[in-house]
Each structure stands twice: as structure tokens, then as C-alpha cells.
Design an enzyme around this catalytic site. Sequence first.
Site, mmCIF file in Angstrom:
data_model
loop_
_atom_site.group_PDB
_atom_site.id
_atom_site.type_symbol
_atom_site.label_atom_id
_atom_site.label_comp_id
_atom_site.label_asym_id
_atom_site.label_seq_id
_atom_site.Cartn_x
_atom_site.Cartn_y
_atom_site.Cartn_z
ATOM 1 N N TYR A 50 0.737 -1.086 -0.190
ATOM 2 C CA TYR A 50 -0.038 0.031 -0.086
ATOM 3 C C TYR A 50 1.027 1.444 0.050
ATOM 4 C CZ TYR A 50 -4.155 -2.349 0.620
ATOM 5 O OH TYR A 50 -5.386 -3.397 0.394
ATOM 6 N N ASN A 113 -13.343 -3.797 3.913
ATOM 7 C CA ASN A 113 -14.180 -3.953 2.917
ATOM 8 C C ASN A 113 -14.236 -5.218 2.099
ATOM 9 O OD1 ASN A 113 -11.821 -3.565 1.365
ATOM 10 N ND2 ASN A 113 -12.275 -1.581 0.958
ATOM 11 N N HIS A 116 -9.828 -6.595 -2.350
ATOM 12 C CA HIS A 116 -8.750 -5.705 -3.098
ATOM 13 C C HIS A 116 -8.763 -6.402 -4.371
ATOM 14 C CE1 HIS A 116 -5.110 -3.572 -4.397
ATOM 15 N NE2 HIS A 116 -4.854 -4.773 -4.999
#
Length: 138
Positions: A50, A113, A116
Site C-alpha cells: 500500500y 471492505n 482488493h
Amino acid sequence: MIEQSLFLIKPNAVSSRHVGHIITMLEEHDFAIRQMKLFRFDQELARRFYQEHLEKEFYPRLESFMCSGNTVALLLEKEHAIHELRELMGEVEPEKRKPGTIRALYGNGVTDNGAHASDSAASAIREIGIIFPEEYSK
Ligand code: CDP
Ligand code: MG
């Protein structure tokens, strides 16, 4: 054109036992699985993966979440895989997620969430190189 994309089933979806259904969704949408593994992010790997978000206010939250449990990574292949996978995954903001997308079904908040997917051809190459480095030494 057949493309490759990197897909992650994030720790919240692994711990809530949604790996099987998410893989079924990917197969039903004609993605071919070229590689697959289960592992746990550590701080160093999260920072590499990231990199573009390191300076964002949400980065500490993202790192702590990604290191909180196991992740399943898949190297997927399909015609227009990158765009199609982003569509099937759904949006990062909970209120924008279309019903039936992976994040609508298995995402919780913005951070946790569920999934990815690489956002461009350049990201796919970079991310596959990080998670499946053996792909580029064949
Ligand atoms: O994952 P995606 O490419 O859709 O979104 P991103 O904007 O590239 O953000 C990467 C990841 O950071 C997201 O999937 C979330 O897990 C996390 N994030 C967050 O925790 N808070 C935000 N405000 C935005 C993103
Ligand atoms: Mg992104």
C-alpha cells in the site's frame, strides 16, 4: 486481450468464512485461477503493498486491519480482467456499493471492505510481483 489481475480476500472476509463463496463468484464470472495462497500481512509487506497510501490519514487503520488476520490472494486471468474484477468487487465507500458486488455482500466498513483488486495494468504487475514474485522468475 487476456489480462492478469491480483485479487485479495481481506481478513474480515476470511475470518467470517466467506472465502468459498467469493471464489465461487469469481469462477462463475469466468475468472481463471492461476495462483492462490493464504498468508498474513506484516507491517513491512503492508507498507510495500500500500505504498501509494502511506501518507494518508487512514493508513494506520488500513495497516492494522490488513495485519489483523489471514488474507487469501489469487492471481486471476480473464479477458479485460482488471476492469471486470473492479466491477465485481464494488466501491470502497459503503453507500456506493452496488447490490450483489463482493464488497456489498462481504464488506463491513470502508477499511474492512472484504476485497482488493488491482486498479490498472501497472498496478497489477507491481502487486503480482509483490505477492507472487515467482511469477516473474519463470
Ligand atoms: O481498494 P480500493 O482501490 O477500492 O480503494 P483505495 O482508495 O485504493 O484504498 C485502498 C484501501 O484503503 C481500501 O480498500 C480500504 O481498505 C482502505 N481505505 C480506508 O481505510 N479508508 C479510506 N478513507 C479509504 C481507503
Ligand atoms: Mg486502490
